[in-house]
Write a protein that holds these residues in place. Structure first.
Motif, PDB file in Angstrom:
ATOM      1  N   LYS A 172       6.348  -9.073  12.974  1.00 23.44           N
ATOM      2  CA  LYS A 172       5.295  -9.523  12.062  1.00 23.44           C
ATOM      3  C   LYS A 172       5.792 -10.495  10.995  1.00 23.44           C
ATOM      4  N   ASP A 249       9.371 -11.203   3.887  1.00 21.12           N
ATOM      5  CA  ASP A 249       7.919 -11.009   3.865  1.00 21.12           C
ATOM      6  C   ASP A 249       7.504  -9.664   4.452  1.00 21.12           C
ATOM      7  N   VAL A 250       8.483  -8.782   4.720  1.00 24.39           N
ATOM      8  CA  VAL A 250       8.226  -7.365   5.022  1.00 24.39           C
ATOM      9  C   VAL A 250       9.287  -6.569   4.271  1.00 24.39           C
ATOM     10  N   GLN A 267       2.444  -6.012  -2.721  1.00 23.08           N
ATOM     11  CA  GLN A 267       1.032  -6.254  -3.007  1.00 23.08           C
ATOM     12  C   GLN A 267       0.856  -7.470  -3.929  1.00 23.08           C
ATOM     13  N   ASP A 270       1.668 -10.725  -1.854  1.00 27.71           N
ATOM     14  CA  ASP A 270       0.960 -10.934  -0.593  1.00 27.71           C
ATOM     15  C   ASP A 270       1.896 -10.902   0.611  1.00 27.71           C
ATOM     16  N   LYS A 272       4.015  -7.894   3.391  1.00 24.39           N
ATOM     17  CA  LYS A 272       3.776  -6.598   4.016  1.00 24.39           C
ATOM     18  C   LYS A 272       4.909  -5.621   3.695  1.00 24.39           C
ATOM     19  N   ASP A 289      -3.321  -1.500   1.860  1.00 26.58           N
ATOM     20  CA  ASP A 289      -3.635  -2.850   2.340  1.00 26.58           C
ATOM     21  C   ASP A 289      -2.404  -3.646   2.733  1.00 26.58           C
ATOM     22  N   VAL A 290      -1.206  -3.253   2.234  1.00 24.85           N
ATOM     23  CA  VAL A 290       0.005  -4.007   2.581  1.00 24.85           C
ATOM     24  C   VAL A 290       0.850  -3.297   3.637  1.00 24.85           C
ATOM     25  N   LEU A 292       2.097  -1.934   7.127  1.00 27.29           N
ATOM     26  CA  LEU A 292       1.990  -2.093   8.575  1.00 27.29           C
ATOM     27  C   LEU A 292       1.971  -0.728   9.257  1.00 27.29           C
ATOM     28  N   SER A 335      -1.580  -0.625  11.054  1.00 28.95           N
ATOM     29  CA  SER A 335      -2.671  -1.412  10.481  1.00 28.95           C
ATOM     30  C   SER A 335      -3.226  -2.335  11.554  1.00 28.95           C
ATOM     31  N   ASP A 337      -3.061  -5.347  11.615  1.00 31.82           N
ATOM     32  CA  ASP A 337      -2.162  -6.500  11.802  1.00 31.82           C
ATOM     33  C   ASP A 337      -1.269  -6.334  13.022  1.00 31.82           C
TER      34      ASP A 337
END
Length: 361
Positions: A172, A249-250, A267, A270, A272, A289-290, A292, A335, A337
């Motif tokens: 991801k 970014d994760v 969060q 933006d 994950k 919301d963030v 996975l 999620s 995603d």
């Protein structure tokens, strides 16, 4: 009830929450506990009652509302008490210096079973067990080379589901960089980080990519990223923000309540994240919301079973090890995603770990 029947019941219940497949729907953050690893070890309305049995617990310094391993372990105690009509006592630790005194406080209250939560309580728990051979002791996240007959280790091979989580993170990532950090450089923390690292390497091997892991390399353990604190959310947030500045970014925090700062950073920026110990969309729903997925340990079920074994006279010092094979560890629902193709790949990898084709750690 025979022990084999009880264990089968445990596996059947926890498997519902530890499946590596199935997307999280919009109501997952308020899911019924019966479909998660916080489900109890037995659902029989005619469960044997033990009103004279007193089950007790001592937390690690994160406290019972850490949205992580103390809280999940406490659910096992609460389930045992409510289902089997037991007495209950517990004490929260706020500092490691309190561990021995808190255990002794539970001894003084006439507890028949005392569960301690966390690797750092290993020495204090062993000392108390040796001094009090008539009390059953269990400890989450610790095992002994030679335990007293009244001391049981409850351990979890979290490297296995963390491997799957690392694969998902790499798949991801859009930047080609993912990050992980721990609370302390201790085995029960680094097992997550090593599994995560190896899962990323597997993704690179399968796809000819070069996704980088910052914060941990098993070959260089002294260079790992640690907050040296399990309680300070601000430190966790700062640590994650530094990783995000480096392109991650994760984020995969393995730091108890301090790790919640990592989710906050994800969060705010933006990106994950992946949570640990319990389903973050249940325990820390404000960050769902963030997420996975989450790497989960069935600590509540293991704790409840150890307490019940003591009440029924079946307690032993045999170490419990939760694995993917026995559904003692696993991943929370994904999620949206995480698409069906990636979920199918994760399930394939899970089966390869279970059958021994893939060795983790």
């Amino acid at each position: 009830m025979k022990k084999t029947a009880r264990i089968a019941s445990v596996a059947a219940v926890i498997a519902l929450g530890l499946s590596a497949c199935g997307s999280r729907d919009d109501e997952s953050s308020t899911a019924d506990e019966s479909s998660t690893p916080t489900a109890s070890a037995t659902t029989s309305a005619a469960a044997q009652q033990y009103p004279d049995f007193k089950a007790c617990m001592v937390s690690d310094s994160g406290g019972f509302d850490d949205k992580s391993f103390n809280q999940t372990s406490k659910a096992g105690l609460d389930n045992a008490v409510s289902q089997y009509g037991m007495q209950e006592a517990d004490v929260e630790s706020t500092d490691p210096s309190q561990f021995a005194d808190n255990i002794n406080e539970m001894v003084s209250q006439g507890c028949n079973s005392i569960t301690t939560v966390g690797f750092l309580l290993g020495d204090a728990t062993e000392a108390a067990a040796k001094k009090n051979p008539d009390i059953d002791f269990s400890i989450v996240d610790f095992a002994y080379e030679k335990a007293p007959a009244n001391l049981k280790g409850l351990t979890f091979n979290t490297g296995e589901p963390s491997y799957l989580a690392g694969y998902v993170a790499a798949a991801k990532s859009e930047t080609g960089v993912v990050g992980t950090f721990g609370g302390l450089n201790i085995p029960t923390v680094t097992i997550f980080m090593t599994g995560f690292y190896e899962g990323v390497q597997k993704y690179n091997e399968d796809n000819g990519t070069d996704v980088q892991v910052i914060g941990w390399d098993p070959a260089k353990p002294k260079a790992g990223s640690f907050t040296n604190d399990f309680e300070n959310k601000t430190i966790g947030q700062t640590t994650a923000e530094e990783m995000i500045k480096q392109g991650a970014d994760v984020i995969f925090p393995v730091a108890g309540p301090a790790g919640l700062g990592g989710l906050q950073a994800a969060q705010d920026n933006d990106v994950k994240a992946i949570w640990v110990d319990t389903d973050g969309c249940v325990s820390a729903a404000e960050y769902c919301d963030v997420l996975l997925t989450s790497v989960m340990k069935g600590m509540d079920v293991a704790v409840q079973q150890a307490i019940l074994d003591g009440a029924e006279g079946d307690f032993s010092n045999d170490v419990y090890v939760g694995t993917l094979a026995n559904n003692g560890v696993g991943l929370a629902p994904f999620s949206d995603d995480v698409d069906a193709e990636l979920q199918a790949k994760v399930e394939e990898l899970k089966q390869q770990i279970i059958d021994g084709t893939i060795k983790v750690g």
